[in-house]
Design a protein around this motif. Structure first.
Motif, mmCIF file in Angstrom:
data_model
loop_
_atom_site.group_PDB
_atom_site.id
_atom_site.type_symbol
_atom_site.label_atom_id
_atom_site.label_comp_id
_atom_site.label_asym_id
_atom_site.label_seq_id
_atom_site.Cartn_x
_atom_site.Cartn_y
_atom_site.Cartn_z
ATOM 1 N N ARG A 56 -11.456 -3.346 1.753
ATOM 2 C CA ARG A 56 -11.734 -2.511 0.587
ATOM 3 C C ARG A 56 -10.510 -2.431 -0.327
ATOM 4 O O ARG A 56 -10.639 -2.414 -1.554
ATOM 5 N N TYR A 57 -9.323 -2.365 0.275
ATOM 6 C CA TYR A 57 -8.095 -2.414 -0.535
ATOM 7 C C TYR A 57 -8.087 -3.682 -1.397
ATOM 8 O O TYR A 57 -7.768 -3.644 -2.589
ATOM 9 N N HIS A 58 -8.398 -4.814 -0.783
ATOM 10 C CA HIS A 58 -8.398 -6.087 -1.513
ATOM 11 C C HIS A 58 -9.383 -6.052 -2.683
ATOM 12 O O HIS A 58 -9.102 -6.575 -3.765
ATOM 13 N N VAL A 59 -10.540 -5.427 -2.463
ATOM 14 C CA VAL A 59 -11.549 -5.356 -3.510
ATOM 15 C C VAL A 59 -11.050 -4.526 -4.695
ATOM 16 O O VAL A 59 -11.117 -4.970 -5.847
ATOM 17 N N VAL A 60 -10.555 -3.320 -4.417
ATOM 18 C CA VAL A 60 -10.141 -2.447 -5.533
ATOM 19 C C VAL A 60 -8.892 -3.010 -6.216
ATOM 20 O O VAL A 60 -8.652 -2.751 -7.404
ATOM 21 N N VAL A 115 -3.077 2.440 -4.153
ATOM 22 C CA VAL A 115 -2.619 3.742 -3.679
ATOM 23 C C VAL A 115 -3.746 4.371 -2.869
ATOM 24 O O VAL A 115 -4.911 4.369 -3.293
ATOM 25 N N HIS A 116 -3.412 4.878 -1.696
ATOM 26 C CA HIS A 116 -4.374 5.542 -0.812
ATOM 27 C C HIS A 116 -3.968 7.008 -0.714
ATOM 28 O O HIS A 116 -2.865 7.322 -0.266
ATOM 29 N N VAL A 117 -4.851 7.906 -1.145
ATOM 30 C CA VAL A 117 -4.582 9.345 -1.043
ATOM 31 C C VAL A 117 -5.502 9.930 0.022
ATOM 32 O O VAL A 117 -6.713 9.723 -0.007
ATOM 33 N N ALA A 118 -4.916 10.637 0.999
ATOM 34 C CA ALA A 118 -5.684 11.238 2.083
ATOM 35 C C ALA A 118 -5.782 12.739 1.849
ATOM 36 O O ALA A 118 -4.755 13.421 1.763
ATOM 37 N N ASP A 119 -7.002 13.252 1.722
ATOM 38 C CA ASP A 119 -7.228 14.676 1.469
ATOM 39 C C ASP A 119 -6.286 15.211 0.385
ATOM 40 O O ASP A 119 -5.485 16.118 0.625
ATOM 41 N N VAL A 125 0.842 -1.196 0.000
ATOM 42 C CA VAL A 125 0.000 0.000 0.000
ATOM 43 C C VAL A 125 0.880 1.249 0.000
ATOM 44 O O VAL A 125 1.762 1.397 0.864
ATOM 45 N N ALA A 126 0.667 2.130 -0.966
ATOM 46 C CA ALA A 126 1.348 3.429 -0.989
ATOM 47 C C ALA A 126 0.361 4.486 -0.512
ATOM 48 O O ALA A 126 -0.769 4.562 -1.014
#
Length: 377
Positions: A364-368, A90-94, A6-7
């Motif tokens: 949810r990460y696994h799903v996407v 990739v997870h982007v926060a705000d 996860v980035a």
């Protein structure tokens, strides 16, 4: 499920203390505990690592109306580091600037992106004389979030607000609370005597001392109803602190600055009423921490907070400043209502575990990432 890579892109990280940074830190702890790999792209003021994961720092430009928050300038080499890391998601926060780059790089590489919506920056504009920027701020954020596979909001009221502004693929991702750290058992008579000597009732606020937190409503209410036995404790710091200190000079008030961990838990548990006048929240993590600590909570009825508090059961919601003052007067007058609200608040908080919240996000990460079906999530 397989382990994930996860980035995370965030404009905001430790050592800054707020709901966003504490949520991300809890997420990284959870990922480490699950054996996942992660790489964080954040501000250059952040520590070089957290939970054993590397944190890469970018320089930024402070927002003129919110100096503690920066728009980070994305270095070209971050794209190269992202490609070398080969994340599953990739997870982007705000996202603003760095987050925008993370979205663009991820799309070029075919990596799915999940965005989390934490802060209503558009609403902040009105508190700093920049109302003309409210529309463009909403438009820019909508453009960014709508390039992602999902936008996760912390409350249903916030979901409704962003959907009203055209955000797509919006879903709920609530917040947990550490009910073992924040507990009534941390109550300390020694803390009360040290911070508010002689006080019979302590009114507490925790959060940034800034215009957008609407602290003036709390100050007005406190000055209207307090007596010689009542003390106000303001935990936190920010640009409004100097003005607040001048306004409250000579009053029964203590400014503690920022508190963390055990010191913060002790402050909650050792107080009698928690007041939260903000109108710009997307959730209100400090409200949930106060509830876990067994405090009766008084808040203005606003987005995010109304999802946590059931009026008259787990706290009190005020429709305006006059009602806020009236409710504070009622809470100061009776110990029984305070105890009843605090007990029900604690019971509610015990249902909101971080482990469950973070497991939901990993699912949810696994799903996407194509590693699970939406039904399995």
């Amino acid at each position: 499920m397989p382990q994930l890579r996860v980035a995370i892109f965030t404009e905001n990280f430790l050592p800054k203390l707020d709901g966003v940074t504490r949520t991300l830190a809890t997420l990284l702890d959870h990922l480490r505990g699950g054996g996942h790999d992660a790489l964080v792209f954040g501000p250059d003021s952040a520590p070089g690592s957290y939970a054993g994961y590397q944190v890469l720092g970018a320089k930024g430009i402070a927002l003129p109306f919110y100096p503690e928050l920066q728009a980070l300038i994305p270095p070209i080499e971050f794209g190269e580091r992202l490609q070398a890391f080969r994340p599953d998601v990739v997870h982007v926060a705000d996202p603003m600037l760095l987050g925008a780059a993370g979205i663009i790089w991820a799309r070029r590489m075919g990596i799915p992106v999940v965005a989390t919506y934490h802060t209503n920056l558009a609403a902040y504009c009105t508190y700093y004389g920049l109302g003309a920027l409210q529309g463009p701020t909403w438009a820019y954020r909508k453009w960014l979030h709508n390039q992602c596979e999902a936008t996760l909001c912390p409350s249903t009221s916030t979901m409704s607000e962003v959907e009203r502004h055209g955000f797509e693929r919006v879903t709920l991702w609530a917040r947990g609370v550490d009910a073992e750290l924040f507990t009534p058992e941390k109550r300390s008579l020694a803390w009360r005597q040290r911070v508010a000597p002689g006080a019979a009732k302590i009114v507490l606020y925790v959060g940034r001392l800034a215009e957008e937190k609407n602290i003036a409503a709390l100050v007005d209410a406190f000055l209207a109803v307090s007596d010689a036995t009542t003390h106000l404790v303001l935990v936190g710091d920010g640009p409004a602190r100097a003005l607040l200190q001048r306004t409250l000079a000579g009053q029964r008030v203590t400014f503690t600055g920022y508190l963390t961990s055990e010191a913060l838990a002790e402050a909650y548990a050792s107080s009698d009423i928690f007041c939260f006048p903000s109108l710009t929240e997307t959730f209100g993590q400090v409200v949930q921490e106060a509830m876990a600590s067994g405090l009766p909570v008084l808040a203005l009825d606003s987005e995010g907070v109304r999802d946590i508090i059931t009026h008259g059961q787990t706290g009190l919601l005020a429709r305006d400043g006059a009602a806020f003052t009236g409710h504070l007067r009622e809470l100061l007058a009776g110990a029984d209502p305070r105890a009843s609200l605090g007990e029900q608040a604690r019971a509610f908080a015990l249902t909101r575990t971080w482990a469950g919240v973070m497991s939901e996000l990993v699912s949810r990460y696994h799903v996407v990432a194509g590693q699970a079906s939406p039904v399995a999530a």
